[in-house]
Design an enzyme around this catalytic site. Structure first.
Site: not given
Ligand code: FNR
Length: 409
Positions: A80, A133, A162, A185, A211, A220, A279, A303
């Protein structure tokens, strides 16, 4: 195709949808539900335990700690966190795009000390690197978001909490009395949006980041493969308190507004009285519209390649958005930031601050709050070296002048 094979390919709700169709070529007939793969799956009631490690970690780079984290995490939780959507094209491109940008070296520039501090939307940070987040930190570590918030605090930066955090936004705020923002969200029920915004403000969050890039989830595949659903036992900290029944509150919270408009974001700004960070901006047009509607910051993000697979890397889009924004509001960027050179390149192309996501959760998995802290310190120290090599003694000095075109390099 046998039933077993079909079930393997189409788990959970996808399989249910497939079963309800006739006997034909199932994969072709099924139109995946909006959130196939992750966004609103049912809970898993199976037990889940994240890591309990508590130590500083030695980091050679942030690519290799992914493999280390994989060794200590349950398959579903690791899948995940690490995976992107679809073919993982955008996830990979986020990182690859940085390798096509070149820094102009400045030997003998005399820069010994560098000042990495920045101020953004009134938050003073020791470095231009924040934690984006991310939902469900409990998948990585038993300390959940408290561990990550402490890490951010220890290095003097901020974390966006988040909507989908395991701990409540109030518990997370208590772990980090420093600057903090809340990611939202947007739900269909504006009453819940208002309630969450008011809670965030009361808990000391000073900006809200709705977001916009994940209104419809692209599948996914790793989650489908692992039949991964968020473990109920990890908790869900931000369910609306106005709905006492958990199942109903959870359902209302997951009922996202898919036809989100600028009016909705204006409502959020008015109700919260807080700056709004949009975002998921991926085009200059959307950035221009955000400015027109009085939004306070642009957060360029795809994301981490977890939403719309097939879109460009964030750093590839950044120059065009920076040109549209013309410095009127701050720009935040995330996606594939793994080294000080990546941070530097994004700053040079117009970002005010960058966020690094997955590696922070890997650090959390490998060492709890101290491990996540190690990741942030690694990036900070790595950036300091790059700034010295490039002859820039402060973040404000970093500009496009510090980059060279490939043909010139
Ligand atoms: C996320 N991301 C994300 N974004 C958001 O706006 N709300 C959320 O709840 C989440 N949850 C989330 C969970 C996990 C496990 C990951 C890895 C990512 C996206 C996050 O904010 C961000 O955009 C990315 O993680 C950035 O990319 P890198 O640095 O992981 O490559």
């Amino acid at each position: 195709m046998t039933m077993m094979r079909r079930d393997f390919l189409l788990s959970g709700t996808l399989a249910a949808a497939a079963m309800s169709t006739t006997n034909g070529p199932v994969l072709a007939q099924v139109s995946p539900p909006a959130d196939a793969g992750m966004q609103q799956p049912a809970y898993s009631t199976a037990p889940y335990e994240g890591s309990k490690a508590n130590q500083k970690i030695k980091i050679i780079n942030l690519i290799e700690i992914e493999q280390e984290a994989q060794k200590v995490l349950p398959v579903g939780g690791y899948g995940y966190i690490s995976s992107g959507s679809g073919a993982n094209f955008t996830r990979g491109e986020n990182m690859a795009a940085f390798t096509r940008i070149f820094i102009d070296p400045q030997p003998m520039n005399g820069t010994e000390k560098v000042d990495m501090s920045v101020e953004i939307l009134g938050s003073k940070l020791t470095m231009p690197i924040i934690v984006p987040p991310m939902g469900s930190h409990g998948l990585a570590h038993v300390s959940k978001e408290e561990g990550t918030a402490k890490a951010a605090r220890a290095v003097g930066t901020l974390m966006l909490t988040s909507t989908q955090s395991n701990l409540s936004m109030e518990e997370i705020a208590a772990a980090n009395p420093g600057p903090k923002w809340f990611q939202l969200y947007y739900m269909k029920d504006r009453g819940i949006v208002r309630e969450l915004a008011q809670r965030a403000k009361a808990a000391g969050y000073t900006a809200i980041a709705p977001t916009i890039d994940n209104l419809f989830g692209y599948p996914r595949e790793e989650n489908i493969r692992n039949d991964f659903r968020p473990p109920r036992s990890l908790g869900k900290g931000n369910v609306p308190r106005s709905i006492p029944d958990f199942a109903k509150a959870d359902a209302a919270m997951n009922d996202r507004k898919r036809d989100l408009t600028w009016d909705d974001l204006e409502f959020l700004k008015k109700e919260s009285g807080l700056p709004i960070i949009v975002k998921g901006v991926l085009s200059p047009k959307v950035a221009a519209a955000a400015l027109k509607r009085g939004m306070d910051a642009i957060y360029i993000s795809n994301h981490g390649g977890r939403a719309f697979d097939g879109v460009q890397a964030t750093v590839s889009i950044l120059p065009r958005i920076a040109d549209a924004v013309e410095g009127r509001v701050p720009i935040i960027l995330d996606g594939g930031v793994r080294r000080g050179t990546d941070v530097f390149k994004a700053l040079a192309l117009g970002a005010n601050v960058v966020a690094c996501g997955r590696p922070v959760l890997y650090g959390l998995a490998l060492g709890g709050a101290l491990g996540a802290q190690s990741v942030l310190e690694y990036l900070r120290d790595n950036l300091a070296v790059v700034m010295r090599l490039a002859g820039t003694s402060s973040v404000a000095e970093i500009s496009r002048e510090n980059l060279v075109q490939e043909a010139e390099a």
